[in-house]
Design an enzyme around this catalytic site. Structure first.
Site, PDB file in Angstrom:
ATOM      1  N   TYR A 145      49.604  41.902  33.148  1.00 17.10           N
ATOM      2  CA  TYR A 145      48.457  42.270  33.983  1.00 17.10           C
ATOM      3  C   TYR A 145      48.846  42.283  35.463  1.00 17.10           C
ATOM      4  O   TYR A 145      48.270  43.004  36.258  1.00 17.10           O
ATOM      5  CB  TYR A 145      47.302  41.308  33.721  1.00 17.10           C
ATOM      6  N   LYS A 173      41.770  41.013  40.570  1.00 15.22           N
ATOM      7  CA  LYS A 173      40.584  40.479  39.901  1.00 15.22           C
ATOM      8  C   LYS A 173      40.243  39.079  40.400  1.00 15.22           C
ATOM      9  O   LYS A 173      39.063  38.710  40.488  1.00 15.22           O
ATOM     10  CB  LYS A 173      40.782  40.483  38.388  1.00 15.22           C
TER      11      LYS A 173
END
Length: 268
Positions: free
Chosen positions: A161, A168
């Site tokens: 990720y 995020k």
């Protein structure tokens, strides 16, 4: 009578019908919401690919507004909110489903990310929410609800990720600060953290099939989440049914995020 009868909102970020924002908007439509939608600007106006993809999803919902929007372009944002003010007068809810990182930076280890890639990713994925909130606040004079999309990789390390995890994390922190600042204006700000769904964005992140198998093996419910489950949760969080919730990061992942290790009956 639907939960959103008489309510109006803007949805940013529907890429196609396999989009979390599309799943949420579908539930909003079923509950009677009137909505406006934006899409990425098309390079060739004679071949409006982004607009056509959006209209394929929302065309039957009687959209009140369909416009291009580049969140890095002040004039583009000015045009969208001017049109929204003229079309709706006031806004009850806003959906922010916007994230981007250059592929070459997303696929690198975090310590190798370029300065320009980091800046661009944060601007599009995080500052865009802050900017949209600032712009929609005057249109929410009676209060409202704002929802954004995040993922577990913003809280803990999810290999693959990478840079988007940093984005995020910043997005989730922004939700808390924005919720604090707008609470007295009766505007709620919430993030929904879905399990892995096969979206356009997910195709750029790691080994998606391996990730879904992990969720099926590790989550308390021994399965992965479905699009309609995230859609219904998003609709609930934007509705008056969740009027006491703000600043939260609501997980819709069949409980995967609570596990510190594999269940005893998990396959090898």
């Amino acid at each position: 009578m639907g939960l959103f009868d008489g309510k109006k909102g803007l949805v940013f970020g529907i890429a196609n019908d396999r989009s979390i924002a599309a799943a949420i908007a579908r539930e909003l439509h079923r509950e009677g919401a009137e909505m406006g939608f934006t899409h990425l600007p098309d390079a060739d106006p004679n071949r409006p690919k982004s607009e056509n993809r959006l209209r394929k999803v929302v065309g039957d919902w009687n959209p009140q507004l369909v416009m291009p929007c580049d969140v890095q372009d002040e004039s583009s944002l000015d045009a969208v909110f001017s049109a929204a003010r003229e079309t709706f007068g006031s806004i009850d809810f806003l959906v922010h489903s916007i994230a981007y990182a250059p592929l070459e930076d997303l696929q690198k280890p975090v310590h190798e990310v370029s300065r320009s890639g980091f800046s661009l990713s944060m601007e599009v994925s995080v500052f865009s929410l802050i900017d949209l909130v600032n712009r929609v606040k005057p249109l929410m004079s009676e209060g409202g609800s704002i929802l954004t999309m995040t993922y577990l990789g913003g809280e803990i390390v999810i290999p693959g990720y990478n840079l988007m995890g940093l984005c995020k994390a910043a997005l989730e922190s922004s939700v808390k600060y924005l919720a604090h600042e707008l609470g007295q204006s009766r505007i709620r700000v919430i993030a929904v953290s879905a399990g892995p769904l096969r979206t356009l964005a997910a195709s750029a992140v790691g080994d998606f099939q391996k990730m879904t198998k992990l969720y099926e093996a590790f989550s308390p419910m021994r399965r992965n989440v479905e699009f309609d489950e995230v859609g219904k949760t998003g609709m609930f969080l934007l509705s008056d049914m969740s009027s006491g919730i703000t600043g939260e990061n609501v997980h819709v992942d069949c409980g995967y995020h609570v596990m510190g290790g594999p269940p005893l009956d998990a396959d090898e």
